[in-house]
Scaffold this active site. Structure first.
Site, PDB file in Angstrom:
ATOM      1  N   CYS A   1      -3.034   8.372   3.045  1.00  0.00           N
ATOM      2  CA  CYS A   1      -2.443   7.934   1.652  1.00  0.00           C
ATOM      3  C   CYS A   1      -3.576   8.868   0.777  1.00  0.00           C
ATOM      4  CB  CYS A   1      -2.480   6.410   1.731  1.00  0.00           C
ATOM      5  SG  CYS A   1      -1.309   5.446   2.620  1.00  0.00           S
TER       6      CYS A   1
ATOM      7  N   GLU B   1       1.314  -1.207   0.324  1.00  0.00           N
ATOM      8  CA  GLU B   1      -0.284   0.224   0.096  1.00  0.00           C
ATOM      9  C   GLU B   1       1.096   1.151   0.114  1.00  0.00           C
ATOM     10  OE1 GLU B   1      -2.990  -0.135  -0.105  1.00  0.00           O
ATOM     11  OE2 GLU B   1      -3.308  -2.129   0.257  1.00  0.00           O
TER      12      GLU B   1
HETATM   13  C1  UN1 Z   1      -3.397   5.221   5.230  1.00  0.00           C
HETATM   14  O1  UN1 Z   1      -3.759   6.841   4.396  1.00  0.00           O
HETATM   15  O2  UN1 Z   1      -2.783   4.674   4.675  1.00  0.00           O
HETATM   16  O3  UN1 Z   1      -9.813   6.364   3.549  1.00  0.00           O
HETATM   17  C2  UN1 Z   1      -4.899   4.815   5.069  1.00  0.00           C
HETATM   18  C3  UN1 Z   1      -8.923   6.222   4.593  1.00  0.00           C
HETATM   19  C4  UN1 Z   1      -8.269   5.381   5.946  1.00  0.00           C
HETATM   20  C5  UN1 Z   1      -7.147   5.097   5.634  1.00  0.00           C
HETATM   21  C6  UN1 Z   1      -6.123   5.675   5.191  1.00  0.00           C
HETATM   22  N1  UN1 Z   1     -10.262   5.028   6.007  1.00  0.00           N
HETATM   23  O4  UN1 Z   1      -8.639   7.796   4.781  1.00  0.00           O
END
Ligand code: UN1
Length: 515
Positions: free
Chosen positions: A301, A267
């Site tokens: 992310c 990821e």
């Molecule tokens: C991340 O930023 O690594 O969808 C995960 C989202 C959260 C998870 C983010 N449920 O923004």
């Protein structure tokens, strides 16, 4: 030291100790090897020392997890394994505030986002408990009489989990809860910025294990930096490495795991965009994009980094989004404060990257419409609070195509939907995306095979804040992995195809004759 509007570092250290104790961690790891420290981005200062692992102690952790896998866990019925995760879910409900406190202290998240992250853990526990009775294999009709054809799913072994600072508890739980019900044991290397939070999670899981009679070595946490993570990358006993972080990290890790024929689940970075069509409901655009772009101080992310707006509405959209950002300016600071919406960046690196990106954007013809300034510098010189920025860009140049892990929202314009999709897909990353439109056909085109090339494609909501029920992950430089809900569990298991002959004959498939 007193930090004016910010809490004292000593107060934060006390709060962290209390939260850890309440989670069941009464002693911090000692003398395993390397000196490390816990720090808080709220003040930018060290809370207290924490011993980090050495490659040797990390290897011992892998060995213990492997033993626990072969001697107990892989043969424990999946619904019984589910009971461990069920108990963890109960403890997480009880200690939601404690864990959220550690997330706020170490990652700098505002209270409601920290609590939301723990809620994400509770949700995946519920999901994984249900999953523990649903690790279904298919049966297929055999072409041969007296034969049965089916598939069975088995655990892999030890799953290595490497997580980033920005989701220090949720991403661990997506991986670990699913890996455990699938019959794997886990070795976790959290970000070195969030060691205490990791110890809190591990403490709760160990309590759950003791309560249901599961062996403690089903889960080990190894603290430290890259040299500790490297053990999980190289060690053949790590059957699956699930790693979250930058694309550079993924590029370094993937070939090494592949060379030893291990599995990996990555990821990595996102450079998420939302397309705003002329028919869009602008109230939704403003709420959706301000949360997705400036929430978590732009350190998800899934953070919205590009807003691709139709020419006819761009001035209106920009005006309203900038208005929203001006309101945010009053709400930057101590993440403990109820009114705060934007906490600190995790450290200096993010701040420097933001400054450099803004300079480069200007050099590429961009215009910073709001934000970009540092805040609270006098109160806490080692902490990095920034005003989230909106930058209008003449086109999608180099800087827009990069992921800068800070709150910068670039605004681009388009004329036709084809052009919007081309801009949208014209970046190396492929995590999350959105379109704001009231035109159904347009939404469907964005969702279609010729539309967004991301792993997450939304309509009339922002790019961040996914629920755990769906598979989470993305394409291209994002790494291709899927975690969390849907059938992501299959990445944590191996499939065996079984042909069973219950007839008295032994016909060969494909009509082959032999002997
Ligand atoms: C991340 O930023 O690594 O969808 C995960 C989202 C959260 C998870 C983010 N449920 O923004």
């Amino acid at each position: 030291m007193h930090n004016g509007a910010l809490p004292d570092t000593e107060v934060l250290a006390d709060r962290a100790r209390t939260a850890l104790e309440r989670c069941g961690v009464t002693r911090l790891p000692e003398s395993v090897g390397a000196p490390g420290a816990a720090r808080s981005p709220i003040t930018g200062q060290t809370l207290f020392p924490v011993e980090f692992d050495t490659p040797g102690s990390a290897e011992r952790a892998v060995a213990a997890a492997r033993d626990s896998f072969t001697s107990v866990w892989r043969d424990t019925p999946a619904p019984v394994r589910g009971q461990l995760v069920h108990r963890l879910g109960e403890l997480l409900r009880e200690h939601k505030a404690d864990l959220a406190e550690l997330v706020t202290i170490e990652a700098g998240k505002i209270r409601s986002e920290a609590l939301g992250e723990v809620q994400e853990m509770i949700d995946i526990c519920d999901f994984a408990v249900g999953l523990s009775r649903q690790l279904y294999g298919k049966t297929m009709p055999s072409e041969r009489p007296g034969h049965r054809l089916m598939e069975t799913w088995h655990p892999l072994g030890v799953v290595g989990v490497i997580t980033a600072f920005n989701f220090p508890v949720a991403v661990w739980s997506w991986n670990t809860c699913v890996a455990l019900v699938c019959g794997n044991t886990v070795v976790w290397k959290p970000s070195e910025l969030t060691s205490l939070t990791a110890l809190g999670c591990h403490g709760l899981l160990m309590r759950a294990a003791a309560d249901v009679g599961a062996p403690s070595d089903i889960h080990r946490v190894v603290l430290g930096g890259a040299e500790v993570g490297e053990v999980l990358v190289e060690d053949e006993r790590i059957a699956l490495l699930s790693a979250t972080g930058s694309t550079a990290m993924g590029r370094a890790v993937a070939p090494k795991v592949a060379a030893r024929m291990g599995r990996y689940l990555l990821e990595l970075g996102g450079n998420n965009a939302a397309v705003v069509a002329p028919s869009a409901d602008l109230d939704l655009v403003v709420r959706g994009s301000v949360f997705s772009a400036a929430g978590t101080a732009g350190q998800r992310c899934t953070t919205l980094r590009r807003l691709i707006v139709h020419e006819d509405v761009v001035d209106q959209v920009v005006e309203r989004v900038v208005d929203g950002y001006k309101q945010l300016r009053e709400r930057i600071g101590d993440p403990y404060e109820e009114s705060t919406l934007v906490g600190p960046l995790v450290g200096e690196r993010g701040y420097t990257a933001m400054r450099e990106a803004l300079e480069r954007a200007e050099a590429e013809g961009g215009q910073v419409l709001v934000g970009g300034d540092r805040r609270l510098e006098k109160d806490a010189g080692d902490a990095y609070y920034v005003e989230p920025a909106v930058v209008r860009m003449p086109g999608q140049g180099e800087i827009v195509r990069q992921e800068t892990f800070a709150p910068i929202l670039y605004v681009l314009t388009y004329r036709t939907l084809e052009e919007a999709v081309e801009l949208h897909n014209g970046v190396p990353q492929g995590l999350s995306s959105a379109i704001f439109t009231q035109d159904q056909a347009e939404a469907e085109r964005f969702l279609s095979a010729a539309g967004s090339d991301c792993g997450i494609v939304n309509v009339n909501i922002g790019t961040s804040g996914a629920e755990i029920g769906g598979a989470f992950g993305g394409e291209k430089d994002t790494g291709g992995g899927r975690e969390s809900g849907s059938d992501s569990w299959k990445a944590y298991m191996r499939r065996a195809t079984n042909t069973v002959n219950y007839g008295g004959e032994l016909p060969l498939a494909q009509g082959v004759r032999f002997l």
